[in-house]
Design a protein around this motif. Structure first.
Motif, PDB file in Angstrom:
ATOM      1  N   GLU A  90       0.262  29.528   6.185  1.00  0.00           N
ATOM      2  CA  GLU A  90       0.451  30.971   6.075  1.00  0.00           C
ATOM      3  C   GLU A  90       1.499  31.230   5.005  1.00  0.00           C
ATOM      4  O   GLU A  90       2.551  30.582   4.980  1.00  0.00           O
ATOM      5  CB  GLU A  90       0.900  31.568   7.411  1.00  0.00           C
ATOM      6  CG  GLU A  90       0.989  33.068   7.379  1.00  0.00           C
ATOM      7  CD  GLU A  90       1.272  33.676   8.745  1.00  0.00           C
ATOM      8  OE1 GLU A  90       1.527  34.892   8.770  1.00  0.00           O
ATOM      9  OE2 GLU A  90       1.243  32.965   9.768  1.00  0.00           O
ATOM     10  N   LYS A  91       1.182  32.163   4.121  1.00  0.00           N
ATOM     11  CA  LYS A  91       2.088  32.475   3.021  1.00  0.00           C
ATOM     12  C   LYS A  91       3.460  32.874   3.564  1.00  0.00           C
ATOM     13  O   LYS A  91       3.561  33.709   4.461  1.00  0.00           O
ATOM     14  CB  LYS A  91       1.495  33.598   2.171  1.00  0.00           C
ATOM     15  CG  LYS A  91       2.204  33.807   0.872  1.00  0.00           C
ATOM     16  CD  LYS A  91       1.472  34.813   0.017  1.00  0.00           C
ATOM     17  CE  LYS A  91       2.247  35.064  -1.255  1.00  0.00           C
ATOM     18  NZ  LYS A  91       1.617  36.068  -2.081  1.00  0.00           N
ATOM     19  N   GLY A  92       4.508  32.245   3.021  1.00  0.00           N
ATOM     20  CA  GLY A  92       5.880  32.535   3.427  1.00  0.00           C
ATOM     21  C   GLY A  92       6.374  31.720   4.597  1.00  0.00           C
ATOM     22  O   GLY A  92       7.506  31.901   5.043  1.00  0.00           O
ATOM     23  N   LYS A  93       5.541  30.783   5.109  1.00  0.00           N
ATOM     24  CA  LYS A  93       5.930  29.987   6.278  1.00  0.00           C
ATOM     25  C   LYS A  93       5.641  28.507   6.053  1.00  0.00           C
ATOM     26  O   LYS A  93       4.880  28.138   5.165  1.00  0.00           O
ATOM     27  CB  LYS A  93       5.189  30.471   7.519  1.00  0.00           C
ATOM     28  CG  LYS A  93       5.528  31.897   7.896  1.00  0.00           C
ATOM     29  CD  LYS A  93       4.863  32.294   9.174  1.00  0.00           C
ATOM     30  CE  LYS A  93       5.263  33.722   9.533  1.00  0.00           C
ATOM     31  NZ  LYS A  93       4.662  34.160  10.778  1.00  0.00           N
ATOM     32  N   ALA A  94       6.230  27.683   6.904  1.00  0.00           N
ATOM     33  CA  ALA A  94       5.963  26.247   6.879  1.00  0.00           C
ATOM     34  C   ALA A  94       4.615  25.982   7.556  1.00  0.00           C
ATOM     35  O   ALA A  94       4.206  26.735   8.445  1.00  0.00           O
ATOM     36  CB  ALA A  94       7.074  25.499   7.606  1.00  0.00           C
ATOM     37  N   THR A 112      -1.865  26.435  17.396  1.00  0.00           N
ATOM     38  CA  THR A 112      -1.001  25.766  16.423  1.00  0.00           C
ATOM     39  C   THR A 112       0.228  25.197  17.110  1.00  0.00           C
ATOM     40  O   THR A 112       0.632  25.662  18.182  1.00  0.00           O
ATOM     41  CB  THR A 112      -0.552  26.739  15.323  1.00  0.00           C
ATOM     42  OG1 THR A 112       0.139  27.836  15.926  1.00  0.00           O
ATOM     43  CG2 THR A 112      -1.723  27.246  14.514  1.00  0.00           C
ATOM     44  N   SER A 114       4.105  22.829  15.967  1.00  0.00           N
ATOM     45  CA  SER A 114       4.941  22.237  14.916  1.00  0.00           C
ATOM     46  C   SER A 114       4.532  20.794  14.701  1.00  0.00           C
ATOM     47  O   SER A 114       4.009  20.138  15.599  1.00  0.00           O
ATOM     48  CB  SER A 114       6.416  22.293  15.304  1.00  0.00           C
ATOM     49  OG  SER A 114       6.834  23.622  15.393  1.00  0.00           O
ATOM     50  N   PHE A 123       8.568  26.481   2.022  1.00  0.00           N
ATOM     51  CA  PHE A 123       7.491  27.270   2.613  1.00  0.00           C
ATOM     52  C   PHE A 123       6.300  27.316   1.670  1.00  0.00           C
ATOM     53  O   PHE A 123       6.401  26.981   0.491  1.00  0.00           O
ATOM     54  CB  PHE A 123       7.974  28.688   2.929  1.00  0.00           C
ATOM     55  CG  PHE A 123       8.438  29.446   1.706  1.00  0.00           C
ATOM     56  CD1 PHE A 123       7.570  30.262   1.007  1.00  0.00           C
ATOM     57  CD2 PHE A 123       9.742  29.310   1.250  1.00  0.00           C
ATOM     58  CE1 PHE A 123       7.989  30.950  -0.129  1.00  0.00           C
ATOM     59  CE2 PHE A 123      10.174  29.996   0.117  1.00  0.00           C
ATOM     60  CZ  PHE A 123       9.296  30.820  -0.567  1.00  0.00           C
ATOM     61  N   SER A 125       4.139  29.154  -0.705  1.00  0.00           N
ATOM     62  CA  SER A 125       4.378  30.347  -1.521  1.00  0.00           C
ATOM     63  C   SER A 125       3.088  31.004  -2.008  1.00  0.00           C
ATOM     64  O   SER A 125       3.072  32.199  -2.287  1.00  0.00           O
ATOM     65  CB  SER A 125       5.248  30.002  -2.725  1.00  0.00           C
ATOM     66  OG  SER A 125       4.608  29.037  -3.531  1.00  0.00           O
ATOM     67  N   SER A 135      -3.895  34.852   2.360  1.00  0.00           N
ATOM     68  CA  SER A 135      -2.561  34.780   2.957  1.00  0.00           C
ATOM     69  C   SER A 135      -2.502  33.804   4.122  1.00  0.00           C
ATOM     70  O   SER A 135      -1.430  33.331   4.487  1.00  0.00           O
ATOM     71  CB  SER A 135      -2.097  36.162   3.412  1.00  0.00           C
ATOM     72  OG  SER A 135      -2.983  36.673   4.380  1.00  0.00           O
ATOM     73  N   LYS A 136      -3.664  33.480   4.714  1.00  0.00           N
ATOM     74  CA  LYS A 136      -3.726  32.534   5.830  1.00  0.00           C
ATOM     75  C   LYS A 136      -4.905  31.596   5.612  1.00  0.00           C
ATOM     76  O   LYS A 136      -5.965  32.028   5.176  1.00  0.00           O
ATOM     77  CB  LYS A 136      -3.906  33.264   7.157  1.00  0.00           C
ATOM     78  CG  LYS A 136      -2.762  34.168   7.521  1.00  0.00           C
ATOM     79  CD  LYS A 136      -3.051  34.908   8.820  1.00  0.00           C
ATOM     80  CE  LYS A 136      -1.916  35.858   9.152  1.00  0.00           C
ATOM     81  NZ  LYS A 136      -2.184  36.604  10.392  1.00  0.00           N
ATOM     82  N   LYS A 169      13.294  28.219  -0.967  1.00  0.00           N
ATOM     83  CA  LYS A 169      13.942  29.516  -1.179  1.00  0.00           C
ATOM     84  C   LYS A 169      15.098  29.424  -2.167  1.00  0.00           C
ATOM     85  O   LYS A 169      15.459  30.416  -2.778  1.00  0.00           O
ATOM     86  CB  LYS A 169      14.425  30.105   0.148  1.00  0.00           C
ATOM     87  CG  LYS A 169      15.500  29.295   0.828  1.00  0.00           C
ATOM     88  CD  LYS A 169      15.912  29.911   2.146  1.00  0.00           C
ATOM     89  CE  LYS A 169      16.984  29.068   2.809  1.00  0.00           C
ATOM     90  NZ  LYS A 169      17.398  29.594   4.079  1.00  0.00           N
TER      91      LYS A 169
END
Length: 196
Positions: A90-94, A112, A114, A123, A125, A135-136, A169
């Motif tokens: 997912e964009k912006g996440k691990a 899902t 970890s 993350f 990007s 985005s996903k 980041k």
């Protein structure tokens, strides 16, 4: 009258020399601290990409080995459900490890979790399937033959490679990506323009 040896002036540093040495030590220390921070960020970025590939390899092995889940119905019958496994981006996440049920020729009921170590400030990007941004992205190996299937927020994507770009980041100038090919059923790392 001659001064005793203990009273003679001993050679030493002047205040200017002492300040110069302290300044040099400070500059060198700051350089080492900044360099160490950059190394840590690059390691976190490499870790997130390595874990993405490891998730895919684990999923490929487990699905290829016929991993199943068994459910007992109210009447006592046991139903065997084959599992789809892979990675969720997912964009912006691990990234996360994803698992779903293989029902009627498709993967559904995604869950899902970890995977591996925390990625720090790294993350996903940018994500694209067949060069179209999304985005996903769910990347799943599906039974019975371990075919690689992509699902996006718009449904199943059937053609083209998926590319997931990662950044940190605090370290924006490093280009690290994972390329996932449904033709070869493999995920590979790409640093800049050279594949590893």
């Amino acid at each position: 009258m001659k001064k005793p040896p203990s009273m003679m002036a001993a050679p030493g540093f002047t205040l200017l020399e002492l300040l110069l040495v302290i300044t040099i030590i400070g500059v060198l220390s700051a350089t080492l601290v900044l360099d160490f921070a950059g190394v840590k960020q690059r390691q976190e970025l490499a870790l997130i990409a390595d874990q993405s590939v490891a998730m895919m390899q684990q999923a490929r092995g487990e699905v290829g080995g016929g991993k199943v889940r068994r459910e007992t119905a109210e009447d006592g019958t046991v139903e065997t459900i084959f599992l789809c496994e892979g990675a969720y981006f997912e964009k912006g996440k691990a990234p996360l490890f994803v698992r779903g049920d293989y029902v009627g020729g498709a993967c559904e009921n995604f869950e899902t979790e970890s995977y591996g170590m925390p990625s720090g400030g790294a993350f996903a990007s940018a994500i694209a399937v067949a060069e179209l941004p999304v985005s996903k992205l769910w990347v799943l190996y599906s039974p019975p033959d371990g075919e690689l299937v992509f699902y996006t927020e718009n449904g199943e994507a059937t053609t083209g490679d998926a590319v997931v770009h990662f950044e940190h980041k605090n370290e924006l100038d490093m280009d690290l990506s994972v390329i996932i090919s449904p033709v070869t059923n493999l995920a590979t790392l790409s640093l800049g323009t050279d594949e590893e």
